[in-house]
Design a protein around this motif. Sequence first.
Motif, PDB file in Angstrom:
ATOM      1  N   ASN A 116       0.825  -1.210   0.000  1.00 31.18           N
ATOM      2  CA  ASN A 116       0.000   0.000   0.000  1.00 31.18           C
ATOM      3  C   ASN A 116       0.856   1.256   0.000  1.00 31.18           C
ATOM      4  OD1 ASN A 116      -2.431  -1.380  -0.041  1.00 31.18           O
ATOM      5  ND2 ASN A 116      -2.672  -1.366   2.180  1.00 31.18           N
ATOM      6  N   GLY A 117       1.936   1.220   0.804  1.00 34.44           N
ATOM      7  CA  GLY A 117       2.836   2.363   0.829  1.00 34.44           C
ATOM      8  C   GLY A 117       3.495   2.597  -0.519  1.00 34.44           C
ATOM      9  N   MET A 118       3.918   1.523  -1.168  1.00 33.83           N
ATOM     10  CA  MET A 118       4.525   1.635  -2.484  1.00 33.83           C
ATOM     11  C   MET A 118       3.515   2.093  -3.525  1.00 33.83           C
ATOM     12  SD  MET A 118       7.001  -1.708  -2.603  1.00 33.83           S
ATOM     13  CE  MET A 118       8.495  -1.790  -1.598  1.00 33.83           C
ATOM     14  N   CYS A 119       2.271   1.633  -3.351  1.00 35.59           N
ATOM     15  CA  CYS A 119       1.211   2.040  -4.274  1.00 35.59           C
ATOM     16  C   CYS A 119       1.000   3.551  -4.210  1.00 35.59           C
ATOM     17  CB  CYS A 119      -0.087   1.305  -3.931  1.00 35.59           C
ATOM     18  SG  CYS A 119      -1.516   1.827  -4.895  1.00 35.59           S
ATOM     19  N   ILE A 120       0.995   4.079  -3.000  1.00 36.74           N
ATOM     20  CA  ILE A 120       0.831   5.536  -2.828  1.00 36.74           C
ATOM     21  C   ILE A 120       1.994   6.271  -3.485  1.00 36.74           C
ATOM     22  CG2 ILE A 120       0.799   7.401  -1.129  1.00 36.74           C
ATOM     23  CD1 ILE A 120      -0.633   5.456   0.779  1.00 36.74           C
ATOM     24  N   TYR A 121       3.205   5.722  -3.312  1.00 46.13           N
ATOM     25  CA  TYR A 121       4.400   6.340  -3.891  1.00 46.13           C
ATOM     26  C   TYR A 121       4.368   6.274  -5.410  1.00 46.13           C
ATOM     27  CZ  TYR A 121       9.310   7.062  -5.068  1.00 46.13           C
ATOM     28  OH  TYR A 121      10.482   7.523  -5.628  1.00 46.13           O
ATOM     29  N   ARG A 122       3.986   5.107  -5.943  1.00 40.24           N
ATOM     30  CA  ARG A 122       3.976   4.917  -7.396  1.00 40.24           C
ATOM     31  C   ARG A 122       2.749   5.532  -8.059  1.00 40.24           C
ATOM     32  NH1 ARG A 122       9.010   3.256  -9.279  1.00 40.24           N
ATOM     33  NH2 ARG A 122       9.777   1.490  -8.037  1.00 40.24           N
ATOM     34  N   GLY A 123       1.669   5.655  -7.279  1.00 35.86           N
ATOM     35  CA  GLY A 123       0.442   6.219  -7.826  1.00 35.86           C
ATOM     36  C   GLY A 123      -0.572   5.190  -8.272  1.00 35.86           C
ATOM     37  N   SER A 124      -0.179   3.898  -8.275  1.00 35.45           N
ATOM     38  CA  SER A 124      -1.097   2.854  -8.732  1.00 35.45           C
ATOM     39  C   SER A 124      -0.501   1.480  -8.456  1.00 35.45           C
ATOM     40  CB  SER A 124      -1.359   3.004 -10.236  1.00 35.45           C
ATOM     41  OG  SER A 124      -1.941   1.846 -10.762  1.00 35.45           O
ATOM     42  N   PHE A 125      -1.359   0.508  -8.166  1.00 37.68           N
ATOM     43  CA  PHE A 125      -0.878  -0.856  -8.005  1.00 37.68           C
ATOM     44  C   PHE A 125      -0.316  -1.380  -9.326  1.00 37.68           C
ATOM     45  CE2 PHE A 125      -3.338  -1.456  -3.995  1.00 37.68           C
ATOM     46  CZ  PHE A 125      -2.315  -2.000  -3.257  1.00 37.68           C
ATOM     47  N   SER A 126      -0.921  -0.962 -10.434  1.00 39.84           N
ATOM     48  CA  SER A 126      -0.450  -1.420 -11.732  1.00 39.84           C
ATOM     49  C   SER A 126       0.949  -0.918 -12.049  1.00 39.84           C
ATOM     50  CB  SER A 126      -1.412  -0.941 -12.830  1.00 39.84           C
ATOM     51  OG  SER A 126      -2.690  -1.494 -12.662  1.00 39.84           O
ATOM     52  N   ALA A 127       1.362   0.132 -11.364  1.00 36.43           N
ATOM     53  CA  ALA A 127       2.684   0.700 -11.612  1.00 36.43           C
ATOM     54  C   ALA A 127       3.783   0.015 -10.803  1.00 36.43           C
ATOM     55  CB  ALA A 127       2.673   2.200 -11.299  1.00 36.43           C
ATOM     56  N   LEU A 128       3.406  -0.876  -9.883  1.00 34.68           N
ATOM     57  CA  LEU A 128       4.412  -1.572  -9.092  1.00 34.68           C
ATOM     58  C   LEU A 128       5.240  -2.501  -9.982  1.00 34.68           C
ATOM     59  CD1 LEU A 128       2.449  -2.535  -5.842  1.00 34.68           C
ATOM     60  CD2 LEU A 128       3.909  -0.552  -6.254  1.00 34.68           C
ATOM     61  N   THR A 129       6.542  -2.504  -9.753  1.00 37.25           N
ATOM     62  CA  THR A 129       7.450  -3.335 -10.538  1.00 37.25           C
ATOM     63  C   THR A 129       7.732  -4.656  -9.829  1.00 37.25           C
ATOM     64  OG1 THR A 129       9.431  -2.424  -9.482  1.00 37.25           O
ATOM     65  CG2 THR A 129       8.549  -1.228 -11.392  1.00 37.25           C
ATOM     66  N   SER A 130       8.398  -5.559 -10.529  1.00 37.57           N
ATOM     67  CA  SER A 130       8.783  -6.826  -9.915  1.00 37.57           C
ATOM     68  C   SER A 130       9.679  -6.585  -8.710  1.00 37.57           C
ATOM     69  CB  SER A 130       9.511  -7.710 -10.941  1.00 37.57           C
ATOM     70  OG  SER A 130       8.649  -8.072 -12.000  1.00 37.57           O
ATOM     71  N   PHE A 131      10.568  -5.612  -8.815  1.00 30.98           N
ATOM     72  CA  PHE A 131      11.450  -5.303  -7.693  1.00 30.98           C
ATOM     73  C   PHE A 131      10.663  -4.794  -6.497  1.00 30.98           C
ATOM     74  CE2 PHE A 131      14.124  -2.366  -5.235  1.00 30.98           C
ATOM     75  CZ  PHE A 131      15.132  -3.241  -4.852  1.00 30.98           C
ATOM     76  N   ASP A 132       9.595  -4.014  -6.743  1.00 33.83           N
ATOM     77  CA  ASP A 132       8.755  -3.530  -5.645  1.00 33.83           C
ATOM     78  C   ASP A 132       8.151  -4.701  -4.880  1.00 33.83           C
ATOM     79  OD1 ASP A 132       9.178  -0.826  -6.209  1.00 33.83           O
ATOM     80  OD2 ASP A 132       7.517  -0.754  -7.637  1.00 33.83           O
ATOM     81  N   TYR A 133       7.606  -5.677  -5.609  1.00 34.34           N
ATOM     82  CA  TYR A 133       7.026  -6.850  -4.964  1.00 34.34           C
ATOM     83  C   TYR A 133       8.097  -7.641  -4.220  1.00 34.34           C
ATOM     84  CZ  TYR A 133       2.701  -6.173  -7.648  1.00 34.34           C
ATOM     85  OH  TYR A 133       1.526  -5.667  -8.157  1.00 34.34           O
ATOM     86  N   PHE A 134       9.266  -7.781  -4.836  1.00 34.32           N
ATOM     87  CA  PHE A 134      10.363  -8.512  -4.211  1.00 34.32           C
ATOM     88  C   PHE A 134      10.804  -7.832  -2.918  1.00 34.32           C
ATOM     89  CE2 PHE A 134      14.876  -9.444  -3.571  1.00 34.32           C
ATOM     90  CZ  PHE A 134      14.891 -10.825  -3.666  1.00 34.32           C
ATOM     91  N   LEU A 135      10.933  -6.518  -2.941  1.00 38.07           N
ATOM     92  CA  LEU A 135      11.367  -5.768  -1.765  1.00 38.07           C
ATOM     93  C   LEU A 135      10.324  -5.832  -0.653  1.00 38.07           C
ATOM     94  CD1 LEU A 135      13.423  -3.882  -0.440  1.00 38.07           C
ATOM     95  CD2 LEU A 135      12.253  -1.950  -1.530  1.00 38.07           C
ATOM     96  N   ALA A 136       9.051  -5.643  -1.003  1.00 40.51           N
ATOM     97  CA  ALA A 136       7.982  -5.692  -0.002  1.00 40.51           C
ATOM     98  C   ALA A 136       7.882  -7.074   0.624  1.00 40.51           C
ATOM     99  CB  ALA A 136       6.643  -5.301  -0.642  1.00 40.51           C
ATOM    100  N   SER A 137       7.952  -8.111  -0.208  1.00 43.98           N
ATOM    101  CA  SER A 137       7.840  -9.478   0.295  1.00 43.98           C
ATOM    102  C   SER A 137       9.041  -9.855   1.142  1.00 43.98           C
ATOM    103  CB  SER A 137       7.707 -10.443  -0.884  1.00 43.98           C
ATOM    104  OG  SER A 137       7.564 -11.766  -0.428  1.00 43.98           O
ATOM    105  N   GLY A 138      10.235  -9.465   0.692  1.00 41.08           N
ATOM    106  CA  GLY A 138      11.440  -9.781   1.449  1.00 41.08           C
ATOM    107  C   GLY A 138      11.465  -9.110   2.807  1.00 41.08           C
ATOM    108  N   THR A 139      11.045  -7.851   2.852  1.00 42.83           N
ATOM    109  CA  THR A 139      11.007  -7.121   4.124  1.00 42.83           C
ATOM    110  C   THR A 139       9.983  -7.740   5.069  1.00 42.83           C
ATOM    111  OG1 THR A 139      11.624  -5.061   2.999  1.00 42.83           O
ATOM    112  CG2 THR A 139      10.664  -4.865   5.204  1.00 42.83           C
ATOM    113  N   ALA A 140       8.808  -8.058   4.527  1.00 42.03           N
ATOM    114  CA  ALA A 140       7.767  -8.695   5.346  1.00 42.03           C
ATOM    115  C   ALA A 140       8.247 -10.041   5.876  1.00 42.03           C
ATOM    116  CB  ALA A 140       6.490  -8.879   4.521  1.00 42.03           C
ATOM    117  N   GLY A 141       8.956 -10.789   5.037  1.00 45.28           N
ATOM    118  CA  GLY A 141       9.464 -12.078   5.452  1.00 45.28           C
ATOM    119  C   GLY A 141      10.502 -11.979   6.551  1.00 45.28           C
TER     120      GLY A 141
END
Length: 325
Positions: A116-141
């Motif tokens: 959600n934080g990245m979505c606000i930064y990027r402006g859209s969920f569709s704008a999230l990149t593979s690296f964004d998902y990787f970073l969010a998932s890795g941090t959560a993990g």
Amino acid sequence: MTGQDGLSSSFVETVAGFTAGGGLNALPSSTRSGENKTPGYITRVLCPVCFLSSDISVFLVDRNATTRLGSSIQIVRDISRYEGGFAAFYRGLAPNLVGNSTSWALYFLFYGSLKNGMCIYRGSFSALTSFDYFLASGTAGALTSLLTNPIWVIKTRMLSTGSQFPGAYSSFTTGVKHIYRTEGVPGFYRGLVPSLFGVSHGALQFMAYDRLKVLRSHTNQDPSSLGVGHENKTRKLNNVDFLALSSLSKLFAGCATYPYQVIRSRLQTYDAPLMYRGATDAIMKVWAREGISGFYKGLGPNLLRVLPSTWVTFLVYENVKIFFT
């Protein structure tokens, strides 16, 4: 962000994750491997294959042990005969319940909040990149591993010793007391370093899963619909989609990160303090005794074994989210 009933996305993610983790406990929680030594003790090493899957994976200790079907059937017979019958296959259910539910709840809470934080930064969920998902998932993990490692240590030790084995933990609370008394607080964090390295498993899995969801939801649509402000031009995914996408992402992550799971498993077993001085020592001993193949023993059966729990997790998670939102 809130759903149609005014529920916060954090609440929805936490409840969906907790429910998905709880659903895994309908599966038997014990798998054994190795050669039968004496009644009440079967040599084996087990591990939760990353908290993100909460699977039990078989790793062979004895150099001459096999993974043939006949061996597996014999192991099942020995467990039933020497360790209390059908109930032995559900040994460790309490830490399973606590560990799976808590881990998934925390993970999805952290992961959803970061997205959600990245979505606000990027402006859209569709704008999230593979690296964004990787970073969010890795941090959560990583955050989830830090908070739940003690649960997995106790679970692994319960599963790696039969109930009749001298010194085996009779319950979750017994395990807590024993580790604190004999090893202190550090004992609860054995295998943490490999676990943190192993966060890459979940990061790769969810990067692939969420990217595949985006691609699947935009199938047969104008590429321009992938831009900012076009989230509503997507097709709804169904359970068949969730099954297929979760399978592909799990297979991808499992193949890429399997060696760390072997090392973490061996560091968390009941007799690990006597066998290894740390992660580096475990790596060196596996390499010296078994070669490169030692880091991939049981990969094929494990990939087949983990898929049912992956299906349960993602189907429950996605459907609970749909229910609340």
